[in-house]
Design a protein around this motif. Sequence first.
Motif, PDB file in Angstrom:
ATOM      1  N   GLY A  44      53.605  69.366   1.161  1.00 16.97           N
ATOM      2  CA  GLY A  44      54.587  69.776   2.422  1.00 16.97           C
ATOM      3  C   GLY A  44      54.938  68.582   3.222  1.00 16.97           C
ATOM      4  N   ASN A  45      54.732  68.828   4.632  1.00 16.63           N
ATOM      5  CA  ASN A  45      55.206  67.834   5.618  1.00 16.63           C
ATOM      6  C   ASN A  45      54.537  66.603   5.473  1.00 16.63           C
ATOM      7  N   SER A  46      53.293  66.507   5.068  1.00 15.44           N
ATOM      8  CA  SER A  46      52.680  65.117   4.852  1.00 15.44           C
ATOM      9  C   SER A  46      53.139  64.588   3.740  1.00 15.44           C
ATOM     10  N   ASP A  47      53.527  65.240   2.544  1.00 12.90           N
ATOM     11  CA  ASP A  47      54.434  64.539   1.480  1.00 12.90           C
ATOM     12  C   ASP A  47      55.741  63.928   1.983  1.00 12.90           C
ATOM     13  N   THR A  48      56.258  64.859   2.507  1.00 17.10           N
ATOM     14  CA  THR A  48      57.826  64.359   3.107  1.00 17.10           C
ATOM     15  C   THR A  48      57.902  63.063   3.984  1.00 17.10           C
ATOM     16  N   MET A  49      56.877  62.981   4.897  1.00 15.75           N
ATOM     17  CA  MET A  49      56.707  61.957   5.836  1.00 15.75           C
ATOM     18  C   MET A  49      55.986  60.722   5.173  1.00 15.75           C
ATOM     19  N   THR A  50      55.237  60.734   4.130  1.00 17.53           N
ATOM     20  CA  THR A  50      54.622  59.447   3.499  1.00 17.53           C
ATOM     21  C   THR A  50      55.794  58.889   2.623  1.00 17.53           C
ATOM     22  N   ASP A  51      56.583  59.795   2.089  1.00 17.90           N
ATOM     23  CA  ASP A  51      57.742  59.358   1.241  1.00 17.90           C
ATOM     24  C   ASP A  51      58.901  58.656   1.935  1.00 17.90           C
ATOM     25  N   LEU A  52      59.321  59.309   3.027  1.00 20.28           N
ATOM     26  CA  LEU A  52      59.955  58.644   3.906  1.00 20.28           C
ATOM     27  C   LEU A  52      59.703  57.222   4.521  1.00 20.28           C
ATOM     28  N   ILE A  53      58.422  57.104   4.962  1.00 12.74           N
ATOM     29  CA  ILE A  53      57.774  55.888   5.198  1.00 12.74           C
ATOM     30  C   ILE A  53      57.845  54.828   4.274  1.00 12.74           C
ATOM     31  N   ALA A  54      57.492  55.315   3.016  1.00  9.68           N
ATOM     32  CA  ALA A  54      57.601  54.506   1.967  1.00  9.68           C
ATOM     33  C   ALA A  54      59.022  53.973   1.408  1.00  9.68           C
ATOM     34  N   ASP A  55      59.927  54.922   1.489  1.00  4.88           N
ATOM     35  CA  ASP A  55      61.320  54.356   1.477  1.00  4.88           C
ATOM     36  C   ASP A  55      61.629  53.416   2.673  1.00  4.88           C
ATOM     37  N   THR A  56      61.244  53.488   3.927  1.00  8.73           N
ATOM     38  CA  THR A  56      61.629  52.758   4.871  1.00  8.73           C
ATOM     39  C   THR A  56      61.383  51.318   4.898  1.00  8.73           C
ATOM     40  N   ILE A  57      59.795  51.347   4.506  1.00  9.27           N
ATOM     41  CA  ILE A  57      59.106  50.028   4.428  1.00  9.27           C
ATOM     42  C   ILE A  57      59.792  49.182   3.236  1.00  9.27           C
ATOM     43  N   GLY A  58      60.051  49.458   2.255  1.00  3.04           N
ATOM     44  CA  GLY A  58      60.643  49.100   0.976  1.00  3.04           C
ATOM     45  C   GLY A  58      61.855  48.442   1.280  1.00  3.04           C
ATOM     46  N   GLY A  59      62.709  49.459   1.958  1.00  2.00           N
ATOM     47  CA  GLY A  59      64.049  48.814   2.488  1.00  2.00           C
ATOM     48  C   GLY A  59      64.065  48.008   3.557  1.00  2.00           C
ATOM     49  N   PHE A  60      63.276  48.179   4.532  1.00  2.00           N
ATOM     50  CA  PHE A  60      62.929  47.083   5.672  1.00  2.00           C
ATOM     51  C   PHE A  60      62.830  45.663   5.050  1.00  2.00           C
ATOM     52  N   ILE A  61      61.945  45.581   4.205  1.00  2.00           N
ATOM     53  CA  ILE A  61      61.520  44.269   3.798  1.00  2.00           C
ATOM     54  C   ILE A  61      62.770  43.588   3.379  1.00  2.00           C
ATOM     55  N   ILE A  62      63.585  44.239   2.239  1.00  2.00           N
ATOM     56  CA  ILE A  62      64.391  43.530   1.488  1.00  2.00           C
ATOM     57  C   ILE A  62      65.797  43.480   2.364  1.00  2.00           C
ATOM     58  N   ALA A  63      65.983  44.550   3.284  1.00  2.00           N
ATOM     59  CA  ALA A  63      67.173  44.357   4.376  1.00  2.00           C
ATOM     60  C   ALA A  63      66.899  43.031   5.048  1.00  2.00           C
ATOM     61  N   LEU A  64      65.590  42.852   5.699  1.00  2.00           N
ATOM     62  CA  LEU A  64      65.353  41.932   6.448  1.00  2.00           C
ATOM     63  C   LEU A  64      65.747  40.449   5.903  1.00  2.00           C
ATOM     64  N   PHE A  65      65.129  40.452   4.652  1.00  2.00           N
ATOM     65  CA  PHE A  65      65.034  39.155   3.824  1.00  2.00           C
ATOM     66  C   PHE A  65      66.619  38.917   3.579  1.00  2.00           C
TER      67      PHE A  65
END
Length: 202
Positions: free
Chosen positions: A158-179
């Motif tokens: 449900g909503n918990s799955d959606t939000m944790t997935d989005l957070i994981a997407d965001t963290i992975g993208g943030f690290i590489i975009a920043l680098f």
Amino acid sequence: MSRKPMILPNALFLVFMAGTFVFFYLKGDASKSSYALTSFFCGFVPHLLTYFAKLQLKTPLVLSYLGFLFASHFLGSILKWYSLCWWDLFLHFLSGVLLVFAGTAFYCCLVPEKIRKAVPARFLFVFLFAFPVLGGVIWEIYEFSMDTFFGTKLQFGGNSDTMTDLIADTIGGFIIALFTSVQAKKKQKQAEGAGSLDEHLS
């Protein structure tokens, strides 16, 4: 990247998935054979983008894409690694990384090299970071639509799955975009330093 480095990893992936499809098809396992067949056709995407869209796909992007297909379809769906509580989050983290690589490829294709040298690193970060965030949102919309209209259970949490997935997407993208943006800023400073030295010596 040139075509030759793409041929070997793509060929190995396609042969492997074709063999996987035949194996499970002969066993009468329609579900696993369909996953393998889907992966097989998805394996042609780098070639299609190179030959028809004329995108210069770099090695990290191609290898990340093939690795993601292998991890999600073969390990996740065929070998049932999705039963592991952390596997889905791990793949979403990887997808964030992959989408930044894809954003880098589009950026290099759309923006001429002379202009890229003058683009602020902060703008590059925002541009690249937008890819995993938007990609994650589109994927969750897809999962919600499939569950709503076709009765699937993609959003099993449900909503918990959606939000944790989005957070994981965001963290992975943030690290590489920043680098990537930090490395671009370093190159710009080096180029400016070289330019100043040339002016001083001339």
